[in-house]
Design a protein around this motif. Structure first.
Motif, short mmCIF file in Angstrom:
data_model
loop_
_atom_site.label_atom_id
_atom_site.label_comp_id
_atom_site.label_asym_id
_atom_site.label_seq_id
_atom_site.Cartn_x
_atom_site.Cartn_y
_atom_site.Cartn_z
N GLY A 125 0.80 -1.22 0.00
CA GLY A 125 0.00 0.00 0.00
C GLY A 125 0.83 1.26 0.00
O GLY A 125 0.28 2.37 -0.06
N ASP A 126 2.17 1.12 0.04
CA ASP A 126 3.07 2.28 0.05
C ASP A 126 3.77 2.39 -1.29
O ASP A 126 3.71 1.50 -2.14
N ARG A 171 -0.42 5.13 0.91
CA ARG A 171 -0.36 5.35 2.35
C ARG A 171 0.88 6.15 2.73
O ARG A 171 0.80 7.24 3.29
N ARG A 172 2.05 5.61 2.44
CA ARG A 172 3.31 6.30 2.73
C ARG A 172 4.14 6.38 1.45
O ARG A 172 4.05 5.51 0.59
#
Length: 410
Positions: A125-126, A171-172
């Motif tokens: 998700g990053d 996300r990040r």
């Protein structure tokens, strides 16, 4: 009866044909920065990362001997069990001071440090933005992290920006780069990357492995030299190059180091490095800070030799960041000078011819460099003399005709 490993013979034959098969050379002398004795004879050494000639320095040897006499050789366990000793603790505190950081974490190698920092900071998700010429340890850390990886063209901040803005909703975000690239010998546009990270709320991590000890007023690296320590808080380094010892480290905010200590698998599941190596590194840090002439002479020598190569027709690119946005300019003086020949077979042939003439210049082939970019990697150290460089230049001119020099690029 056939062996399930019979295929390895065919694979080795393929590597041999393509100039990619590797072999070990046994060094039979101490790791001396300018000359080494090996199974192939005594050679003028242009292959070492011992940039300040400290690996065999008697002061480091004595520091290591004292530590061995006091605590023995092996550390016996991982740092989180019983492997973390007093010399480790002192070195971690000293590195944090040297790097103007809150905390430091020791690892067994720079490779382990890069894998640790990437896998601890990002995951599924990053997004990772990684320079196309980053070291293999960064590349492997990115692969293991499980995040999406976007590779930006070497040193191209605008391409990094395009990749970043085209991926909203992650996300990040992590931007990671070498400061001084180990094969190209050039320096990343760190100020522009810091601007990009701040604009988009991205984390920025810089690997200073080849710059520590060489750049900066204190010798802590390119980030210090450019006055960016407050903007690039997380940095990776090694003890095994300019500092003449072994091991890796990460510096950064206390929260980041605490997170790494609890989650970084290459830290948690590796036996700690030796306290003798930590003691030697402590002495090396003292020398780096107290003897700035070592790095000043190295950079001056590197700048002069780069200019001499250009005057003889070698296409040696500038090592300093190409952008004009750097508020603090850096000299065109990197101690890593590549001569790109392209073909791996040709590269290894020239490297062998240099060895036959008493000079060690390693030939670098894929996967260490991209396909078509095989090169001779010249690394200068503070122990080299002008006569050493004259000898190297003379042999390069003899082995590489003018046409080869005009077509080379680095």
């Amino acid at each position: 009866m056939p062996s399930p490993f019979d295929w390895t013979h065919d694979e080795l034959a393929r590597l041999e044909r393509e100039g990619l098969r590797r072999s070990l050379v046994t060094r039979t002398s101490p790791q001396l920065a300018s000359r080494i004795a090996s199974s192939r004879g005594t050679l003028l050494n242009f292959g070492s990362n011992d940039y300040l000639a400290l690996a065999a320095d008697e002061r480091l040897r004595e520091a290591a001997r004292r530590a061995i006499d006091e605590v023995g050789v092996g550390s016996g366990a991982s740092p989180l069990v019983t492997g973390f000793g007093r010399y480790h603790a002192v070195l971690a505190e000293r590195l944090a001071q040297f790097e103007h950081a809150e905390r430091a974490l020791l690892l067994v190698s720079g490779y382990a440090a890069n894998v640790a920092v990437v896998t601890a900071l990002v995951g599924r998700g990053d997004l990772i933005l990684s320079d196309a010429r980053n070291h293999a340890s960064i590349i492997d850390g990115c692969r293991l992290a499980g995040a999406e990886i976007a590779i930006y063209r070497h040193g191209d901040v605008e391409h990094a920006r395009e990749l970043l803005v085209s991926r909203p909703g992650v996300r990040r975000k992590l931007i990671i780069t070498d400061s001084l690239f180990s094969m190209d010998g050039d320096i990343a546009p760190l100020e522009s990357l810091a601007d990009l990270a701040e604009e988009h709320g991205a984390m920025l991590v810089v690997d200073e492995a080849h710059a520590t000890g060489v750049f900066g007023a204190r010798g802590s690296g390119v980030v210090e030299a450019l006055g960016l320590e407050s903007r690039i808080a997380v940095r990776v380094g090694t003890l095994s190059k300019s500092l003449g010892s072994s091991g890796g480290f990460i510096v950064g905010p206390a929260s980041v180091i605490d997170l790494l200590m609890s989650t970084a698998r290459t830290f948690i599941f590796s036996t700690a490095g030796t306290e003798a190596a930590a003691a030697a590194a402590l002495k090396a840090l003292e020398i780096v800070e107290q003897e700035p002439a070592l790095r000043a002479s190295l950079l001056a020598m590197s700048q002069t030799f780069r200019a001499e190569l250009r005057s003889r027709g070698f296409q040696v690119q500038c090592s300093a960041p190409a952008t004009g946005s750097q508020k603090i300019p850096l000299p065109d003086a990197s101690q890593i000078i590549p001569i790109v020949l392209g073909d791996p077979l040709r590269t290894m042939q020239v490297a062998q011819q240099l060895r036959e003439r008493g000079i060690w210049v390693p030939g670098i082939r894929p996967p260490s460099v991209p396909q078509g970019q095989s090169l001779l990697r010249i690394s200068l150290t503070s122990a080299h003399t002008s006569s050493d460089l004259d000898q190297l230049l003379s042999e390069l001119l003899a082995l590489l005709p003018a046409a080869s020099r005009e077509n080379s690029r680095s």
